[in-house]
Motif scaffolding. Structure first.
Motif, short mmCIF file in Angstrom:
data_model
loop_
_atom_site.label_atom_id
_atom_site.label_comp_id
_atom_site.label_asym_id
_atom_site.label_seq_id
_atom_site.Cartn_x
_atom_site.Cartn_y
_atom_site.Cartn_z
N GLY A 253 0.82 -1.21 0.00
CA GLY A 253 0.00 0.00 0.00
C GLY A 253 0.84 1.26 0.00
O GLY A 253 2.06 1.23 0.20
N ASP A 254 0.17 2.37 -0.23
CA ASP A 254 0.84 3.66 -0.26
C ASP A 254 0.08 4.63 0.63
O ASP A 254 -1.16 4.62 0.67
CB ASP A 254 0.88 4.22 -1.69
N LEU A 255 0.80 5.49 1.33
CA LEU A 255 0.19 6.54 2.13
C LEU A 255 0.00 7.75 1.22
O LEU A 255 0.97 8.29 0.69
CB LEU A 255 1.08 6.91 3.32
N VAL A 256 -1.24 8.15 1.02
CA VAL A 256 -1.52 9.21 0.04
C VAL A 256 -2.45 10.25 0.63
O VAL A 256 -3.18 10.00 1.59
CB VAL A 256 -2.18 8.61 -1.23
N TYR A 257 -2.41 11.44 0.04
CA TYR A 257 -3.25 12.56 0.46
C TYR A 257 -3.87 13.21 -0.76
O TYR A 257 -3.23 13.29 -1.82
CB TYR A 257 -2.42 13.59 1.24
N PRO A 258 -5.10 13.70 -0.66
CA PRO A 258 -5.73 14.38 -1.80
C PRO A 258 -4.93 15.61 -2.20
O PRO A 258 -4.41 16.33 -1.34
CB PRO A 258 -7.11 14.78 -1.26
N ASP A 259 -4.81 15.84 -3.51
CA ASP A 259 -4.07 17.02 -3.95
C ASP A 259 -4.92 18.28 -3.78
O ASP A 259 -6.09 18.22 -3.39
CB ASP A 259 -3.58 16.86 -5.39
N ASN A 260 -4.32 19.41 -4.08
CA ASN A 260 -4.98 20.69 -3.80
C ASN A 260 -6.26 20.91 -4.61
O ASN A 260 -7.11 21.71 -4.23
CB ASN A 260 -4.01 21.84 -4.07
N SER A 261 -6.40 20.20 -5.73
CA SER A 261 -7.59 20.38 -6.56
C SER A 261 -8.76 19.50 -6.14
O SER A 261 -9.84 19.59 -6.70
CB SER A 261 -7.24 20.08 -8.03
N SER A 262 -8.54 18.64 -5.14
CA SER A 262 -9.58 17.69 -4.74
C SER A 262 -10.80 18.41 -4.18
O SER A 262 -10.71 19.41 -3.45
CB SER A 262 -9.03 16.73 -3.68
N VAL A 263 -11.96 17.85 -4.48
CA VAL A 263 -13.21 18.39 -3.95
C VAL A 263 -13.27 18.24 -2.44
O VAL A 263 -14.02 18.96 -1.77
CB VAL A 263 -14.41 17.69 -4.62
N LEU A 264 -12.45 17.34 -1.88
CA LEU A 264 -12.45 17.16 -0.43
C LEU A 264 -11.93 18.39 0.30
O LEU A 264 -12.18 18.55 1.50
CB LEU A 264 -11.62 15.93 -0.05
N HIS A 265 -11.24 19.25 -0.41
CA HIS A 265 -10.80 20.51 0.19
C HIS A 265 -11.92 21.55 0.18
O HIS A 265 -11.72 22.67 0.66
CB HIS A 265 -9.57 21.05 -0.54
N LYS A 266 -13.06 21.18 -0.37
CA LYS A 266 -14.21 22.08 -0.40
C LYS A 266 -15.31 21.63 0.56
O LYS A 266 -16.47 21.97 0.39
CB LYS A 266 -14.78 22.17 -1.82
N ILE A 267 -14.91 20.85 1.57
CA ILE A 267 -15.90 20.32 2.50
C ILE A 267 -16.71 21.44 3.17
O ILE A 267 -17.93 21.31 3.37
CB ILE A 267 -15.22 19.44 3.57
#
Length: 409
Positions: A253-267
């Motif tokens: 597996g890989d440890l990953v984070y959403p990039d700056n364009s991800s909709v998750l940053h618009k929560i």
């Protein structure tokens, strides 16, 4: 209500997923005269020493689920669960797709021919299989590599382990064909952080594999190029201990984070708008935002609203809201009512109209009925959620083995 803080724990699963320390060790409605060989070729079986894999094998149709496929999956999983020689099971898709959902074209033709019984049996078997997944007595793994849409999420996300990759694309675009997110979607979408589930269900917005890990829809993430290593490793396992399987899946597996364009940053913005009580209020608030600031994200979201069935939007919002306070079996029972009402055309023919516009005539100009949100009455929406009544309606409710099977969440 979960908050945006939940996104910071990228490997935290949905709260309803059973802990691995526990000891319990989603179209074609085809011609039923199809040969056994044809049916078996749509779902292949791969056997290992102590495991079995079901492989969705309709790559030319993006592994869209046919009725025989659903029936075969259900029979396979039931037999594997009863077989003491099998420790765990796995599901994956062939080609570049996991599962694009249900093959709705034959459903469309069956409805137009007045044969809604075939549609009823399709949804009944599909939802029973989803419940089987969510209550399975053995560890089960879904490798969601590639497109995973509609009930493709339903046949994988309720399971214990869900592996997403850099090729994974998850979406629930049902409102754009006059339907609703089903096959358990109202359960798992309603349990996402904040009002993210409402946003995904009402817009059909896509999530990638990293975003699925971040919001808990997937339990593991790995690069597509490493899948072969993972499958080789778990194929050699002899244990039914979920912790052993967990460790093996995590090995590559890989440890990953959403990039700056991800909709998750618009929560925060999603919660601001999609936490409102009605579809009309959501749209009005976003229109006001566009008028005041020309917000591009709001513009794009409003465009997605305009493409959807007004009736489906209202049904979907209510379905997600009710799902937040219901168990998996209750969600599936409610979704079954909604689906049967949709295929019966007793209130509206939007399901068939959406399929016609997108998949048959391909004019992408559906004539929704009703055509506007303000024309959709509360009684119309409520009729989709009401149990069938009358002496001849006893078979119109979904019957799940809740007394014999205990969901692990």
């Amino acid at each position: 209500m979960q908050t945006v803080k939940a996104l910071r724990r990228v490997t935290e699963p949905l709260k309803w997923v059973r802990s691995v320390s526990h000891g319990r060790s989603f179209s074609a409605l085809p011609n039923y005269s199809a040969s056994d060989a044809d049916i078996e070729n749509q779902v292949l079986v791969e056997g290992k020493a102590k495991s079995r894999a079901a492989i969705l094998d309709r790559p030319s149709s993006l592994n869209a689920l046919s009725a025989p496929m659903v029936g075969r999956l259900k029979r396979l999983y039931e037999s594997w669960e009863e077989n003491p020689a099998i420790s765990f099971v796995l599901m994956k898709g062939s080609g570049k797709t996991f599962c694009s959902g249900a093959d709705v074209l034959p459903l469309y033709h069956s409805i137009n021919e007045g044969n809604t019984e075939e549609c009823k049996h399709f949804f009944e078997n599909l939802y029973k299989f989803v419940y089987l997944q969510g209550t399975y007595l053995k560890p089960n793994i879904a490798i969601m590599d590639g497109v995973t849409m509609g009930c493709g999420g339903g046949i994988s996300i309720p399971g214990m382990f869900r592996v997403a990759t850099d090729k994974t694309v998850l979406a629930h675009p049902e409102v754009q064909i006059g339907f609703h997110p089903d096959a358990g979607a109202s359960y798992y979408l309603s349990r996402l952080p904040g009002y993210l589930g409402e946003y995904l269900a009402l817009t059909g917005q896509k999530l990638d594999g990293v975003e699925m890990i971040a919001c808990g829809l997937a339990t593991h993430y790995c690069l597509h190029s490493r899948l072969g290593l993972i499958e080789e490793r778990i194929g050699k396992l002899l244990s039914d201990d979920p912790t052993v399987i967990e460790d093996s899946l995590a090995q590559y597996g890989d440890l990953v984070y959403p990039d700056n364009s991800s909709v998750l940053h618009k929560i925060e913005a999603i919660d601001k708008y999609f936490g409102l009580d009605t579809v009309e209020e959501i749209i009005e608030a976003m229109e006001n935002e566009v008028a005041n600031s020309c917000n591009e994200w709001c513009k794009k979201t409003l465009k997605q609203f305009k493409e959807a069935s007004p009736l489906s939007l209202k049904i979907t919002l209510q379905s997600i809201r009710e799902g937040r306070f219901q168990t998996l079996d209750q969600c599936l029972t409610r979704e079954y009512r909604i689906s049967l009402c949709g295929v019966s055309k007793t209130v509206s023919g939007d399901f068939c109209e959406g399929i016609r516009a997108r998949l048959v005539d391909k004019d992408f100009a559906p004539k929704w009925d009703p055509p506007r949100l303000e024309d959709v009455s509360k009684d119309m929406v409520d009729s989709y959620f009401s149990p069938a009544t009358g002496p001849d309606d006893s078979d119109s409710e979904l019957k799940l083995p809740t007394a014999q099977r205990e969901p692990y969440f």
